[in-house]
Scaffold this active site. Structure first.
Site, PDB file in Angstrom:
ATOM      1  N   SER A   9      38.288  35.031  42.601  1.00 23.19           N
ATOM      2  CA  SER A   9      39.456  35.496  43.360  1.00 23.19           C
ATOM      3  C   SER A   9      40.325  34.278  43.658  1.00 23.19           C
ATOM      4  O   SER A   9      40.527  33.444  42.767  1.00 23.19           O
ATOM      5  CB  SER A   9      38.972  36.205  44.629  1.00 23.19           C
ATOM      6  OG  SER A   9      40.048  36.711  45.366  1.00 23.19           O
ATOM      7  N   HIS A  36      40.285  39.075  40.874  1.00 23.94           N
ATOM      8  CA  HIS A  36      41.189  39.785  41.786  1.00 23.94           C
ATOM      9  C   HIS A  36      42.630  39.467  41.397  1.00 23.94           C
ATOM     10  O   HIS A  36      42.966  38.312  41.137  1.00 23.94           O
ATOM     11  CB  HIS A  36      40.927  39.354  43.225  1.00 23.94           C
ATOM     12  CG  HIS A  36      39.612  39.844  43.745  1.00 23.94           C
ATOM     13  ND1 HIS A  36      39.085  39.440  44.941  1.00 23.94           N
ATOM     14  CD2 HIS A  36      38.718  40.724  43.218  1.00 23.94           C
ATOM     15  CE1 HIS A  36      37.913  40.040  45.140  1.00 23.94           C
ATOM     16  NE2 HIS A  36      37.672  40.819  44.102  1.00 23.94           N
ATOM     17  N   ASP A 129      33.303  39.905  47.959  1.00 23.48           N
ATOM     18  CA  ASP A 129      33.129  40.686  46.740  1.00 23.48           C
ATOM     19  C   ASP A 129      32.374  39.853  45.702  1.00 23.48           C
ATOM     20  O   ASP A 129      32.680  38.681  45.514  1.00 23.48           O
ATOM     21  CB  ASP A 129      34.508  41.107  46.189  1.00 23.48           C
ATOM     22  CG  ASP A 129      34.407  42.184  45.130  1.00 23.48           C
ATOM     23  OD1 ASP A 129      33.407  42.933  45.126  1.00 23.48           O
ATOM     24  OD2 ASP A 129      35.338  42.291  44.307  1.00 23.48           O
TER      25      ASP A 129
END
Lengths: 184, 276
Positions: A9, A36, A129
């Site tokens: 991310s 992401h 995540d």
């Protein structure tokens, strides 16, 4: 064939680019990228990653088959699964950890499908995540690697993973690259 | 305690599918298995159901829960005007062709969540052809149909839906199509009055009508297994008139379907096809 799944991310783009530009052409393994990204920007990411990549990068269509030597990028606003037939399944299910694509979804799917032939790599990121998914890969017999938190621009994601999983390696980018280059 | 990503043992998975079919006459054997299993474990996790056996007992004993569980197995749409460029293309190019029809028949199969339906109705209304359209919305699950009929829109979807709408037309205001009741937001009932809701699956049941000028089926094939996907496309394709449009999701394709050759892409980027 090994199946390498990379999640990242905030702060992971440079690391992903470095990895893709360092692994050899005709790489014998499949690579899955779950990064992401902005939900509603469809174009540009593949092109940006492709600039220096040695392997072709594509966003799969639903039910495409997995092939070695290609890096598959989870499309914007879709979760990406790989099923037992080595085919992609995309989904518009609810965001997980505020993310769609969610790294946990892809990691868990890769764990279930490829078991000990899966290698999970979790990079810099600003939420948790990927932590549960990385554990799933480890529990299924795969190998799990986390980018060294000291190198991460944002270390939330990697420290969350290290907390719940006994990871196989904590590596700096150069070591991750060496590991992947030497992968049989 | 089962978690959201738990792998349900295959035998239990089959038992759950069989129980749902017996109780509610909905067949999930045509679903993409991995996603369906995730839907099941997610629902069990959300409702604190701790094992497949307990789930089956609860489905049998609790009608309300059975309806809820069934609706949660279907994957909802994400927001209104998802893929705004598709809707922009639709408004600029396809509507003009639909305007040539005296009466326009449209089918939105397998609705779940109502964003696609509401987006369609909004565009038809903006372009002043809604009154000439008959729109069918179908689902095998009554709860999903009831939710759509109510017009309820989740608050969290409104910001992104409004932002998408403005990509189609910077002056557009989604609030014109919404009403507020007791803090909740609802899509205009006036527009929904033009929709015929029918409880119907897409496998093994006849279509709600024939001779459609448009079938809107975006991101619904994602949840079908490969064999069923081909059968469904071929069956939907038969219901579309020559010159009618078929719209699928941007990461879906028609490859492998008998009817593929019957369609010409109008926009490859947006996955809009016209039937020869």
């Amino acid at each position: 064939m090994q199946n390498i799944v990379i999640g990242g991310s905030a702060g992971s783009f440079q690391t992903v680019t470095a990895i893709l530009s360092s692994i050899p052409r005709n790489y014998p393994h499949a690579i899955f990228l779950c990064l992401h990204r902005l939900k509603n920007v469809r174009g540009g990411f593949v092109e940006a990653l492709s600039l220096k990549s040695n392997v072709p990068i594509c966003e799969p269509y639903d039910k495409d088959s997995v092939m070695p030597g290609i890096a598959y990028l989870a499309p914007a606003n879709y979760h990406m699964y790989v099923d037992a037939n080595n085919q992609f399944s995309l989904s518009t299910e609810e965001p997980i950890n505020h993310s769609r694509p969610s790294i946990d979804v892809t990691f868990c799917s890769i764990a279930k499908t490829f078991k000990s032939n899966a290698i999970g790599i979790l990079l810099s990121g600003a939420n948790k995540d990927g932590a549960v998914g990385l554990k799933a890969i480890k529990d299924a017999g795969g190998t799990v690697i986390v980018q060294h938190p000291d190198e991460c621009q944002v270390k939330t994601m990697t420290t969350a993973a290290i907390k719940i999983t006994e990871v196989d390696h904590i590596m700096f980018t150069n070591n991750i690259i060496d590991y992947l280059k030497n992968l049989k | 305690m089962i978690d959201e990503f738990e792998t349900i043992p295959y035998e239990d998975f089959r038992k759950i599918i069989s129980t749902v079919r017996t109780l509610r006459d909905v067949d999930f054997t045509y679903f993409a298995q991995d996603i369906l299993m995730h839907r099941m474990s997610r629902s069990m996790y959300m409702h604190g159901v701790q094992s497949p056996d307990r789930l089956i007992n609860k489905l049998i004993a609790d009608n309300y829960f059975a309806d809820l569980f069934l609706s949660e197995l279907f994957v909802p749409t994400t927001e209104m005007f998802r893929d705004a460029s598709m809707w922009k293309f639709f408004e600029d190019n396809i509507i003009e062709k639909l305007k040539n029809e005296t009466l326009c028949k449209i089918w939105v199969p397998q609705i779940c969540g109502d964003d696609e339906l509401f987006s369609l109705l909004t565009i038809l209304h903006r372009k002043r052809i809604l009154n000439r359209c008959t729109v069918y919305a179908t689902s095998p699950v009554q709860k999903i149909l009831n939710d759509a009929k109510s017009g309820y829109i989740e608050q969290k979807k409104i910001e992104i839906s409004s932002s998408n709408f403005k990509k189609i037309d910077p002056d557009a205001d989604l609030n014109h199509y919404l009403t507020k009741e007791d803090k909740y937001d609802y899509f205009s009932q006036e527009l929904l009055n033009n929709v015929i809701f029918i409880k119907r699956g897409i496998i093994g049941t006849p279509p709600p009508d024939n001779g459609f000028n448009l079938v809107l089926f975006r991101d619904r094939m994602l949840y079908l297994n490969v064999q069923t996907k081909k059968a469904v496309i071929d069956s939907l394709a038969k219901t579309i008139v020559s010159g009618g449009f078929f719209i699928i999701g941007i990461r879906e394709y028609l490859t492998g379907c008998d009817f593929r050759g019957s369609f010409i892409p109008v926009s490859k980027n947006e996955n809009i096809y016209v039937k020869k």
